[in-house]
Design an enzyme around this catalytic site. Structure first.
Site, short mmCIF file in Angstrom:
data_model
loop_
_atom_site.label_atom_id
_atom_site.label_comp_id
_atom_site.label_asym_id
_atom_site.label_seq_id
_atom_site.Cartn_x
_atom_site.Cartn_y
_atom_site.Cartn_z
N PHE A 127 -8.21 -2.88 -12.94
CA PHE A 127 -8.29 -1.52 -13.46
C PHE A 127 -9.63 -0.90 -13.05
O PHE A 127 -10.67 -1.57 -13.11
CB PHE A 127 -8.16 -1.55 -14.99
CG PHE A 127 -8.00 -0.20 -15.59
CD1 PHE A 127 -6.78 0.47 -15.50
CD2 PHE A 127 -9.06 0.44 -16.19
CE1 PHE A 127 -6.64 1.74 -16.03
CE2 PHE A 127 -8.92 1.71 -16.73
CZ PHE A 127 -7.70 2.36 -16.65
N ASP A 206 -10.14 -9.18 -19.38
CA ASP A 206 -9.73 -7.90 -19.95
C ASP A 206 -8.30 -8.07 -20.45
O ASP A 206 -7.38 -8.32 -19.66
CB ASP A 206 -9.82 -6.81 -18.87
CG ASP A 206 -9.51 -5.42 -19.43
OD1 ASP A 206 -8.79 -5.33 -20.44
OD2 ASP A 206 -9.98 -4.43 -18.84
N TYR A 231 -5.40 0.70 -28.22
CA TYR A 231 -4.53 1.87 -28.35
C TYR A 231 -3.20 1.72 -27.61
O TYR A 231 -2.38 2.62 -27.60
CB TYR A 231 -5.24 3.16 -27.91
CG TYR A 231 -6.01 3.06 -26.61
CD1 TYR A 231 -5.37 3.03 -25.38
CD2 TYR A 231 -7.41 3.02 -26.62
CE1 TYR A 231 -6.09 2.96 -24.21
CE2 TYR A 231 -8.14 2.95 -25.45
CZ TYR A 231 -7.47 2.92 -24.24
OH TYR A 231 -8.20 2.84 -23.08
N LYS A 232 -3.00 0.55 -26.97
CA LYS A 232 -1.74 0.34 -26.26
C LYS A 232 -0.76 -0.35 -27.22
O LYS A 232 -0.25 0.29 -28.12
CB LYS A 232 -2.00 -0.49 -25.00
CG LYS A 232 -3.00 0.18 -24.05
CD LYS A 232 -3.31 -0.73 -22.90
CE LYS A 232 -4.40 -0.14 -22.00
NZ LYS A 232 -3.97 1.06 -21.28
N ARG A 381 5.73 3.15 -14.08
CA ARG A 381 5.64 2.03 -15.04
C ARG A 381 6.55 2.32 -16.23
O ARG A 381 6.49 3.39 -16.84
CB ARG A 381 4.21 1.88 -15.56
CG ARG A 381 3.21 1.42 -14.54
CD ARG A 381 1.90 1.01 -15.20
NE ARG A 381 1.34 2.00 -16.11
CZ ARG A 381 0.19 1.86 -16.74
NH1 ARG A 381 -0.54 0.77 -16.57
NH2 ARG A 381 -0.27 2.81 -17.53
C1 LIG Z 1 -7.07 -2.97 -18.09
C2 LIG Z 1 -7.77 -1.81 -18.71
N1 LIG Z 1 -9.08 -1.92 -19.00
C3 LIG Z 1 -9.75 -0.89 -19.58
C4 LIG Z 1 -9.11 0.30 -19.85
C5 LIG Z 1 -9.83 1.48 -20.41
O1 LIG Z 1 -10.82 1.19 -21.25
P1 LIG Z 1 -11.53 2.30 -22.14
O2 LIG Z 1 -10.94 2.19 -23.50
O3 LIG Z 1 -12.95 1.98 -22.08
O4 LIG Z 1 -11.22 3.64 -21.55
C6 LIG Z 1 -7.75 0.44 -19.57
C7 LIG Z 1 -7.06 1.71 -19.89
O5 LIG Z 1 -5.94 1.93 -19.67
C8 LIG Z 1 -7.08 -0.64 -18.99
O6 LIG Z 1 -5.79 -0.52 -18.68
#
Ligand SMILES: Cc1ncc(COP(=O)(O)O)c(C=O)c1O
Length: 421
Positions: A127, A206, A231-232, A381
């Site tokens: 990402f 992550d 938030y997912k 997706r």
């Molecule tokens: C794998 C991954 N890492 C990090 C993030 C985003 O992180 P942040 O909450 O800091 O915007 C996302 C957002 O979709 C993501 O998919």
């Protein structure tokens, strides 16, 4: 042969998680929402909990902090147990995933990197924020950033891809995603973690696309450090506060690069110089956003109630259904599967590749009341969120997608790229 619609309805009728759908706000029952992998739905519990905390603010004013002060560790412990396979005291809810990644990456480099370890690694398909954070750290510290190219991009980084980058012993830190945001590939967390340790390197995982959908077993896999979004699949709301995990044994040796008063040993002994708190609390920086943290607690509570194993079982069955319908209906229309076929190697979304992916995505939203998302260059997706996605949702969404492409409706939409995709 893929299922018929009646067979999909029969699966819903015997689905032990089906009743969780009522626990979410469904403003438009016609709309099929397959983007819970980007932003989860609002739950009734979360709405009530937020209301409660707003009332507490009104009633208690500043004395509310006697209770709120422990909310980041309370929510962290809940996540640790419900979704992350971690122990109490190993997870804390704070900041964004981006900021938490920066904190843990810097803390690791400061504590462990040997003078010969001048390199960082992430994979080219990770990402963007993960790559950017490492690019920034590499520039600030004069380090080299090595970008791993997976031999088979569909399945993401394998130990055999990583090992050549570690062979010279120069790598201090690696950042990988447990589930890849585009392909949905699920990494072999345990094998990759072991390999990194064999070369004295440390991985920050992550977990944004796995937590709440795939059982994560941080302790069992020997994971040292991790971050992720809430938030997912954890349904904490737009911009919901993230979390970080640090294995208990490492906590005393690591310091956040941000020395804030919430990470201070005795926060209210204000005259003292900075000394990090014991335990996971040292990774806090400033005042936690209490409303957001309350929403994380409510979201994680639903995952705990449903059980991550049951969620995973349904997620696998639903992504299997997406793939079966793709093979039967969509492959003949020029679609290609952009996600591993083996359910043990994928998370909870399926990417379908098509040269006209962007206008198809727009047409699905505007003309077919199906909400997926688009990830360049050519992926649509489709995310299943087992707490509120039904089997009939999956069947109908794919049916609408098939009809729309058969009729060429993607050519009738405004294909200008939007700011948010
Ligand atoms: C794998 C991954 N890492 C990090 C993030 C985003 O992180 P942040 O909450 O800091 O915007 C996302 C957002 O979709 C993501 O998919």
């Amino acid at each position: 042969m893929a299922l018929t619609r009646d067979e999909a309805a029969a699966l819903d009728a015997k689905d032990p998680l089906a009743h969780f759908r009522e626990r979410f706000t469904v403003a438009d029952p016609e709309l099929i929402y397959l983007d819970g992998n980007s932003l989860g739905r609002l739950s009734v519990d979360t709405r009530e909990r937020l209301h409660e905390v707003v009332e507490q603010w009104g009633d208690r004013l500043v004395s509310g902090w006697h209770d709120w002060i422990d909310a980041p560790t309370r929510a962290g412990d809940l996540l640790a147990e419900a979704a992350l396979g971690a122990r109490p005291g190993e997870v804390i809810v704070c900041d964004s995933t981006t900021v938490n990644l920066y904190k843990l990456a810097c803390a690791t480099l400061d504590a462990y990197s040997l003078s010969a370890q001048r390199a960082l690694v992430t994979d080219r398909d990770n990402f963007p924020t993960d790559r950017y954070v490492l690019e920034g750290i590499a520039e600030q510290r004069g380090l080299e950033l090595r970008l791993l190219e997976a031999e088979d991009p569909l399945h993401g980084p394998q130990p055999a891809d990583l090992e050549p980058l570690l062979a010279d012993g120069a790598v201090a830190l690696i950042v990988l995603s447990h589930v890849a945001y585009r392909s949905g590939a699920l990494a072999d967390m345990e094998a990759l973690t072991r390999l990194a340790r064999d070369y004295d390197a440390h991985i920050v995982w992550d977990l944004s696309h796995s937590a709440g959908a795939v059982p994560v077993r941080l302790r069992d896999a020997g994971v040292e450090l991790a971050v992720g979004c809430t938030y997912k699949y954890l349904n904490s709301g737009p911009g919901g506060t993230a979390y970080l995990y640090v294995a208990e044994e490492l906590q005393a040796g690591l310091r956040s690069p941000i020395w804030g008063w919430f990470g201070q040993a005795e926060q209210f002994a204000m005259e003292r110089p900075y000394e990090p708190a014991e335990g996971i609390g040292r990774f806090l920086a400033g005042t936690p956003p209490i409303l957001n943290v309350a929403a994380v607690e409510a979201g994680a509570g639903l995952t705990a109630e449903a059980g991550i194993e049951a969620i995973r079982e349904k997620s696998v069955a639903q992504t299997e259904l997406v793939i079966a319908l793709h093979d039967e209906w969509l492959a003949p229309l020029g679609f290609e599967l952009g996600t591993p076929r083996d359910p043990a190697r994928r998370g909870s979304h399926v990417s379908l590749r098509h040269p006209e992916a962007w206008p198809i995505c727009r047409a699905l939203i505007e003309r077919a009341a199906v909400v997926p998302d688009f990830r360049g260059p050519d992926s649509i997706r489709l995310g299943v969120a087992p707490l509120y996605t039904s089997y009939v949702d999956v069947w109908d969404a794919l049916d609408r997608l098939r009809g729309l492409v058969e009729r060429g409706e993607q050519r009738a939409v405004d294909a200008a790229r939007a700011r948010v995709t």
